[in-house]
Design a protein around this motif. Structure first.
Motif, mmCIF file in Angstrom:
data_model
loop_
_atom_site.group_PDB
_atom_site.id
_atom_site.type_symbol
_atom_site.label_atom_id
_atom_site.label_comp_id
_atom_site.label_asym_id
_atom_site.label_seq_id
_atom_site.Cartn_x
_atom_site.Cartn_y
_atom_site.Cartn_z
ATOM 1 N N PRO A 195 4.627 31.486 -20.559
ATOM 2 C CA PRO A 195 6.406 31.107 -20.838
ATOM 3 C C PRO A 195 6.504 29.862 -21.842
ATOM 4 C CG PRO A 195 6.007 31.428 -18.808
ATOM 5 C CD PRO A 195 4.465 31.055 -19.444
ATOM 6 N N GLU A 196 5.938 28.893 -21.976
ATOM 7 C CA GLU A 196 5.739 27.886 -23.042
ATOM 8 C C GLU A 196 7.040 27.708 -23.747
ATOM 9 O OE1 GLU A 196 5.327 22.814 -22.237
ATOM 10 O OE2 GLU A 196 3.485 24.194 -21.981
ATOM 11 N N ILE A 197 5.643 28.257 -24.468
ATOM 12 C CA ILE A 197 6.322 28.639 -25.622
ATOM 13 C C ILE A 197 7.916 30.134 -25.968
ATOM 14 C CG2 ILE A 197 5.832 29.271 -28.484
ATOM 15 C CD1 ILE A 197 3.626 27.421 -28.287
ATOM 16 N N ASP A 211 13.759 48.713 -30.199
ATOM 17 C CA ASP A 211 12.991 48.478 -28.950
ATOM 18 C C ASP A 211 11.750 48.019 -28.924
ATOM 19 O OD1 ASP A 211 15.181 49.457 -27.965
ATOM 20 O OD2 ASP A 211 15.210 51.598 -28.276
ATOM 21 N N ASP A 212 10.821 48.648 -30.077
ATOM 22 C CA ASP A 212 9.649 48.041 -30.263
ATOM 23 C C ASP A 212 9.189 46.392 -29.908
ATOM 24 O OD1 ASP A 212 8.763 50.539 -30.326
ATOM 25 O OD2 ASP A 212 8.104 50.218 -32.638
ATOM 26 N N ALA A 213 10.038 45.468 -30.558
ATOM 27 C CA ALA A 213 10.030 44.313 -30.040
ATOM 28 C C ALA A 213 10.222 43.560 -28.560
ATOM 29 C CB ALA A 213 11.045 43.406 -31.293
ATOM 30 N N VAL A 214 11.444 44.318 -28.079
ATOM 31 C CA VAL A 214 11.334 44.390 -26.671
ATOM 32 C C VAL A 214 9.329 43.978 -26.025
ATOM 33 C CG1 VAL A 214 12.280 44.700 -24.297
ATOM 34 C CG2 VAL A 214 13.804 43.870 -26.501
ATOM 35 N N ALA A 215 8.938 45.093 -26.198
ATOM 36 C CA ALA A 215 7.965 46.192 -25.736
ATOM 37 C C ALA A 215 7.190 44.678 -25.917
ATOM 38 C CB ALA A 215 7.941 47.306 -25.991
ATOM 39 N N TRP A 216 6.883 44.206 -27.862
ATOM 40 C CA TRP A 216 5.555 43.491 -27.610
ATOM 41 C C TRP A 216 6.018 41.785 -26.966
ATOM 42 C CZ3 TRP A 216 1.162 43.380 -29.040
ATOM 43 C CH2 TRP A 216 0.638 44.836 -29.256
ATOM 44 N N LEU A 217 7.669 41.622 -26.716
ATOM 45 C CA LEU A 217 7.748 40.562 -25.832
ATOM 46 C C LEU A 217 7.390 40.195 -24.297
ATOM 47 C CD1 LEU A 217 10.981 39.751 -27.808
ATOM 48 C CD2 LEU A 217 9.484 38.094 -27.855
ATOM 49 N N ARG A 219 4.685 42.027 -23.687
ATOM 50 C CA ARG A 219 3.787 42.338 -23.113
ATOM 51 C C ARG A 219 3.260 40.719 -23.525
ATOM 52 N NH1 ARG A 219 1.844 46.648 -27.061
ATOM 53 N NH2 ARG A 219 3.725 47.525 -25.733
ATOM 54 N N LEU A 220 3.586 40.175 -23.984
ATOM 55 C CA LEU A 220 3.263 38.754 -24.662
ATOM 56 C C LEU A 220 3.831 37.364 -23.249
ATOM 57 C CD1 LEU A 220 3.740 38.410 -28.355
ATOM 58 C CD2 LEU A 220 1.894 39.193 -26.595
ATOM 59 N N GLY A 221 4.371 37.977 -22.303
ATOM 60 C CA GLY A 221 5.233 37.294 -21.683
ATOM 61 C C GLY A 221 5.749 36.768 -21.242
ATOM 62 N N VAL A 222 6.724 36.745 -23.362
ATOM 63 C CA VAL A 222 7.629 35.657 -23.616
ATOM 64 C C VAL A 222 9.451 35.736 -22.366
ATOM 65 C CG1 VAL A 222 9.601 35.790 -25.024
ATOM 66 C CG2 VAL A 222 6.848 35.754 -25.817
ATOM 67 N N ARG A 223 9.244 34.441 -22.296
ATOM 68 C CA ARG A 223 10.453 34.354 -21.347
ATOM 69 C C ARG A 223 11.894 34.088 -21.933
ATOM 70 N NH1 ARG A 223 9.146 30.820 -18.029
ATOM 71 N NH2 ARG A 223 10.597 29.140 -18.797
ATOM 72 N N ARG A 224 11.608 32.892 -23.169
ATOM 73 C CA ARG A 224 12.624 32.772 -23.721
ATOM 74 C C ARG A 224 12.499 33.058 -25.020
ATOM 75 N NH1 ARG A 224 11.249 26.932 -21.282
ATOM 76 N NH2 ARG A 224 12.399 26.545 -19.927
ATOM 77 N N LEU A 225 13.871 33.717 -25.717
ATOM 78 C CA LEU A 225 13.652 34.141 -26.907
ATOM 79 C C LEU A 225 15.110 33.959 -27.439
ATOM 80 C CD1 LEU A 225 13.333 36.755 -28.696
ATOM 81 C CD2 LEU A 225 15.127 38.398 -27.208
ATOM 82 N N ARG A 226 15.089 33.343 -28.650
ATOM 83 C CA ARG A 226 16.103 33.098 -29.641
ATOM 84 C C ARG A 226 15.974 34.257 -30.222
ATOM 85 N NH1 ARG A 226 16.532 30.139 -35.114
ATOM 86 N NH2 ARG A 226 18.052 29.208 -35.754
ATOM 87 N N THR A 227 17.955 34.322 -30.943
ATOM 88 C CA THR A 227 18.395 35.572 -31.666
ATOM 89 C C THR A 227 19.673 35.193 -32.281
ATOM 90 O OG1 THR A 227 18.555 37.841 -32.354
ATOM 91 C CG2 THR A 227 19.023 36.763 -29.927
ATOM 92 N N GLY A 228 20.628 35.538 -32.747
ATOM 93 C CA GLY A 228 21.675 35.126 -33.433
ATOM 94 C C GLY A 228 22.521 36.143 -33.503
ATOM 95 N N PHE A 253 15.546 38.252 -21.075
ATOM 96 C CA PHE A 253 15.058 37.360 -21.137
ATOM 97 C C PHE A 253 16.355 35.955 -21.463
ATOM 98 C CE2 PHE A 253 13.332 40.437 -23.762
ATOM 99 C CZ PHE A 253 11.654 40.452 -23.539
ATOM 100 N N ASP A 254 15.494 34.381 -21.320
ATOM 101 C CA ASP A 254 16.644 33.484 -21.449
ATOM 102 C C ASP A 254 17.226 33.212 -23.204
ATOM 103 O OD1 ASP A 254 16.476 33.265 -18.758
ATOM 104 O OD2 ASP A 254 14.873 31.789 -19.048
#
Length: 294
Positions: A195-197, A211-217, A219-228, A253-254
């Motif tokens: 989750p560092e990156i 919805d698909d994006a959330v599932a991929w994130l 699956r990839l182990g993403v914790r931090r997400l930037r959006t707008g 997500f953070d």
């Protein structure tokens, strides 16, 4: 769930801020000051970040500090794409960070870094690996741009076109996933760095990929997400319904939320890159979003 907010996106890039209306960034500085104070009053625990700058320019940060725009900020963000647009080598990432650290006491975040797969997916793989080698452990936040390729039917936000020497077409090939959702070579490698990156993924109004994006994130182990969250979108019919749905789906997500885009009716010019007529209205929007979602 909102750990940080950013005030605008690439304010020193003419594609995102109208420099003809604000050539010395006085209006931008005034807007940031008002918004940072409003967010601080509403939720002092949420980190406040200068809109990610592109190009990485210490003189811009010095200018904003002279205008007292950074007084209530907790970090400065930078964006870099050395294999696609910037006139510096990918191997210079640490030096570019040091240039900003030399002019500010604030921590430096990298909230957009990415590599186009336009030339070859192997180039994107190399760029991801080298970026991780140089930035992991060097800065507090890294957000890879992006999860998805930009759909060809959508316009990339830029005033720089091929006729001006821009590699405009590269905007459409920055994702780890193609437009149709199929993975590129770098996708599997990316999971080694979470989750560092984190990921930077912009969601358009009523974006069909949410919805698909959330599932991929996940699956990839993403914790931090930037959006707008777009001020301009906020004036659309049913805007709060869409904002509520998007933010509900992103609860795990953070989040670093970028507040940006001026409504046409609120700008000095009727364009989303225009400085607002009244910076307090932008500050009010930021505070309202914090009340609703933080």
């Amino acid at each position: 769930m909102i750990e940080a907010v950013k005030f605008w996106n690439e304010p020193n890039n003419k594609s995102h801020w109208d420099l003809e209306l604000d050539p010395e960034w006085r209006l931008y500085a005034q807007m940031v000051k008002s918004a940072a104070q409003a967010v601080k009053a509403e939720r002092p625990d949420v980190l406040r970040v200068l809109g990610g700058i592109s190009p990485i320019d210490p003189a811009f940060v010095t200018r904003l500090q002279a205008l007292e725009a950074t007084a209530d900020l907790d970090a400065v963000a930078v964006h870099g794409f050395p294999l696609d647009w910037n006139l510096w080598s990918i191997h210079d990432w640490r030096e570019k960070i040091a240039e900003i650290e030399a002019v500010t006491q604030l921590p430096v975040w990298v909230t957009e870094v990415g590599v186009s797969s336009f030339g070859a997916e192997e180039v994107q793989e190399f760029g991801l690996r080298r970026t991780a080698e140089l930035l992991c452990g060097r800065v507090d936040r890294i957000h890879w741009y992006s999860l998805y390729d930009l759909p060809r039917a959508w316009e990339a936000t830029t005033r720089h076109r091929e006729a001006e020497g821009s590699s405009y077409y590269r905007h459409f090939h920055m994702g780890l996933l193609r437009e149709d959702g199929t993975p590129k070579r770098a996708l599997e490698q990316f999971a080694q760095y979470t989750p560092e990156i984190g990921i930077c993924q912009w969601f358009h109004f009523e974006d069909h990929r949410l919805d698909d994006a959330v599932a991929w994130l996940q699956r990839l182990g993403v914790r931090r997400l930037r959006t707008g969250l777009s001020w301009a979108d906020h004036l659309r019919p049913d805007a709060e319904r869409w904002f509520d749905r998007m933010m509900r789906r992103l609860e795990g997500f953070d989040l670093t939320i970028t507040f940006c885009f001026t409504p046409e009716s609120k700008g000095l010019r009727p364009h989303h890159t225009s400085p607002p007529q009244d910076p307090v209205e932008f500050a009010d929007f930021c505070a309202a979003m914090l009340r609703r979602y933080a």
